[in-house]
Design a protein around this motif. Sequence first.
Motif, PDB file in Angstrom:
ATOM      1  N   ASN A 104      80.368   5.018  17.759  1.00 18.10           N
ATOM      2  CA  ASN A 104      79.263   5.544  16.959  1.00 18.10           C
ATOM      3  C   ASN A 104      78.013   5.663  17.838  1.00 18.10           C
ATOM      4  N   PRO A 105      77.421   6.858  17.933  1.00 20.55           N
ATOM      5  CA  PRO A 105      76.252   7.042  18.801  1.00 20.55           C
ATOM      6  C   PRO A 105      75.055   6.162  18.419  1.00 20.55           C
ATOM      7  N   TRP A 106      75.021   5.658  17.178  1.00 18.32           N
ATOM      8  CA  TRP A 106      73.900   4.812  16.767  1.00 18.32           C
ATOM      9  C   TRP A 106      74.074   3.375  17.224  1.00 18.32           C
ATOM     10  N   ASP A 107      75.305   2.968  17.466  1.00 23.34           N
ATOM     11  CA  ASP A 107      75.605   1.619  17.956  1.00 23.34           C
ATOM     12  C   ASP A 107      77.016   1.688  18.537  1.00 23.34           C
ATOM     13  N   LEU A 108      77.078   1.603  19.859  1.00 21.12           N
ATOM     14  CA  LEU A 108      78.351   1.860  20.538  1.00 21.12           C
ATOM     15  C   LEU A 108      79.408   0.796  20.261  1.00 21.12           C
ATOM     16  N   SER A 109      79.020  -0.302  19.584  1.00 17.56           N
ATOM     17  CA  SER A 109      80.025  -1.315  19.251  1.00 17.56           C
ATOM     18  C   SER A 109      80.633  -1.034  17.873  1.00 17.56           C
ATOM     19  N   ARG A 110      80.240   0.073  17.257  1.00 23.51           N
ATOM     20  CA  ARG A 110      80.720   0.378  15.899  1.00 23.51           C
ATOM     21  C   ARG A 110      81.509   1.683  15.845  1.00 23.51           C
ATOM     22  N   VAL A 111      82.284   1.835  14.743  1.00 27.95           N
ATOM     23  CA  VAL A 111      83.113   3.033  14.563  1.00 27.95           C
ATOM     24  C   VAL A 111      82.231   4.198  14.105  1.00 27.95           C
ATOM     25  N   PRO A 112      82.677   5.432  14.391  1.00 25.79           N
ATOM     26  CA  PRO A 112      81.939   6.594  13.898  1.00 25.79           C
ATOM     27  C   PRO A 112      82.381   6.988  12.484  1.00 25.79           C
ATOM     28  N   GLY A 113      83.311   6.210  11.905  1.00 21.24           N
ATOM     29  CA  GLY A 113      83.969   6.638  10.670  1.00 21.24           C
ATOM     30  C   GLY A 113      85.177   7.475  11.017  1.00 21.24           C
ATOM     31  N   GLY A 114      85.910   7.931   9.983  1.00 21.09           N
ATOM     32  CA  GLY A 114      87.097   8.733  10.281  1.00 21.09           C
ATOM     33  C   GLY A 114      87.658   9.361   9.029  1.00 21.09           C
ATOM     34  N   SER A 115      88.629  10.206   9.142  1.00 22.02           N
ATOM     35  CA  SER A 115      89.331  10.442  10.385  1.00 22.02           C
ATOM     36  C   SER A 115      88.620  11.403  11.331  1.00 22.02           C
ATOM     37  N   THR A 120      91.002  14.802   3.441  1.00 20.23           N
ATOM     38  CA  THR A 120      92.127  14.606   2.526  1.00 20.23           C
ATOM     39  C   THR A 120      91.769  13.532   1.503  1.00 20.23           C
ATOM     40  N   GLY A 121      90.914  12.586   1.975  1.00 20.42           N
ATOM     41  CA  GLY A 121      90.454  11.517   1.076  1.00 20.42           C
ATOM     42  C   GLY A 121      89.028  11.098   1.406  1.00 20.42           C
ATOM     43  N   GLY A 122      88.385  11.857   2.292  1.00 17.64           N
ATOM     44  CA  GLY A 122      87.008  11.519   2.657  1.00 17.64           C
ATOM     45  C   GLY A 122      86.685  11.755   4.122  1.00 17.64           C
ATOM     46  N   SER A 123      87.635  12.281   4.860  1.00 18.26           N
ATOM     47  CA  SER A 123      87.530  12.318   6.317  1.00 18.26           C
ATOM     48  C   SER A 123      86.487  13.254   6.902  1.00 18.26           C
ATOM     49  N   ILE A 124      85.809  14.037   6.071  1.00 17.85           N
ATOM     50  CA  ILE A 124      84.624  14.745   6.554  1.00 17.85           C
ATOM     51  C   ILE A 124      83.386  13.960   6.126  1.00 17.85           C
ATOM     52  N   ARG A 125      83.348  13.569   4.855  1.00 17.15           N
ATOM     53  CA  ARG A 125      82.135  12.961   4.288  1.00 17.15           C
ATOM     54  C   ARG A 125      81.875  11.560   4.833  1.00 17.15           C
ATOM     55  N   GLN A 126      82.913  10.748   4.942  1.00 17.46           N
ATOM     56  CA  GLN A 126      82.710   9.358   5.364  1.00 17.46           C
ATOM     57  C   GLN A 126      82.236   9.253   6.825  1.00 17.46           C
ATOM     58  N   PRO A 127      82.881   9.947   7.786  1.00 11.15           N
ATOM     59  CA  PRO A 127      82.329   9.879   9.148  1.00 11.15           C
ATOM     60  C   PRO A 127      80.944  10.508   9.244  1.00 11.15           C
ATOM     61  N   ALA A 128      80.682  11.547   8.435  1.00  7.69           N
ATOM     62  CA  ALA A 128      79.332  12.135   8.426  1.00  7.69           C
ATOM     63  C   ALA A 128      78.328  11.065   8.012  1.00  7.69           C
TER      64      ALA A 128
END
Length: 438
Positions: free
Chosen positions: A88-99, A120-128
């Motif tokens: 995740n660009p905001w904190d490199l120790s964290r996930v960017p979300g997915g898929s 399919t279940g959130g993979s655009i909205r959740q990582p956004a």
Amino acid sequence: MTEKDLPALSIADLQSLLRRREVSAREAIGVLRERIEAVDGEIGAYLSLDIDAARLRAAGAIPFGKTNLDEFAMGSSTENSAVKLTRNPWDLSRVPGGSSGGSAAAVAADAAFGALGSDTGGSIRQPAALSGVVGFKPTYGRVSRFGLVAFASSLDQIGPLTKTVRDSALIMNAIAGHDPQDSTSLNEQVPDYIAKLGNDLSGVRLGVPKEYMIEGIDPQVKGAIDAAVEQMNSLGAEIVDVSLPHTDYAVAVYYILATAEASANLARFDGVRYGYRAENPRDMLDLYGRTREQGFGPEVKRRIILGTYVLSSGYYDAYYLRAQKVRELIRQDFAEAFEKVDALISPTSPVPAFKLGERTADPLQMYLADIFTIAANLAGICGISVPCGFAEVDGHRLPIGLQLLGKPLDEARILQIAHAYEQSTDWHKARPPITATK
Ligand code: GLN
């Protein structure tokens, strides 16, 4: 503006510079490549820098690269990628979300002007939401899936990830509409999504589903959503309490139907025509067995096994058929809510970006990351995530996303509401620290 500011531009702003010939496409691409070289070593958003995308090219876009994602789009953190980690660009120790974590991270880090993902279940909205960009899931069937690797065919939908709502509308103008190559794409008129954008919310009725404002939501996320609801109210929207009574079943129903469909879709990966093939097979069964054993990652195998189980004779009625019935109830919940309101508001994710590795040992924790996004896919409706604030965690600012859900084919209205909200805030202008250091 100097060349170094170019990568941070929205598509709309870049477009006006290109039209006024103040910058050339070649320059823009050159600067973007430099930007990718500067930041992507740390973020890992890109898989390759060479790609083709049917309709986007026809609309004048230059498709640029392939971004990382969970294997077969199964996951909520991009940690199931078969290739590499994305940070995740905001904190490199964290996930960017997915898929679609690579797409979200690339846009957030100004390493792409915009991107596509599948939801399919959130993979655009959740990582956004977790990466602090806009992510738009169109109505099921609105955008052609020709060329997309199928995960769960009754749920999959392609859509844009961008820096602004206007940019999502621009991409939608290019990609929405019927495609004879995808028989599930809808043969419906596509409006001009840009023309409908405005700043006023008067006359708009927004529903807050009580089942989406539950305990367990991070208090900073809850605070940001409450503030956003007030903000929309001050822009003229009427706020209405609504109920989606079957919400509790959405995650369970999704993990029956999505795995069932995935197990069928992935049956074709047997080493004969598609993808990976095991070496030196003894016979056909050995070829199938070893190809699938070696070729799929653990999460994909888990889903194939689960999906095969719920479709097997003796269990089909108890799981698959029942889940189909509950899916219909969930769809009806939304249909009834949309008789009272134009759109629904909720958090996109109950929590901000979590730590890399934090949820990998417990698949259920990972599945719960999509608790607010999954029902929209089951109902086939459209939805967007827009930045609506930050949580302060361990000295880092982590983005929070606001989800707006809309009626089938009501994309124009959802984009309009999201745009009006976005333009009344500065959240979308914030850039992650990685952009300042490079
Ligand atoms: N996270 C959900 C899953 O793992 C949704 C994935 C998606 O939308 N592709 O299935």
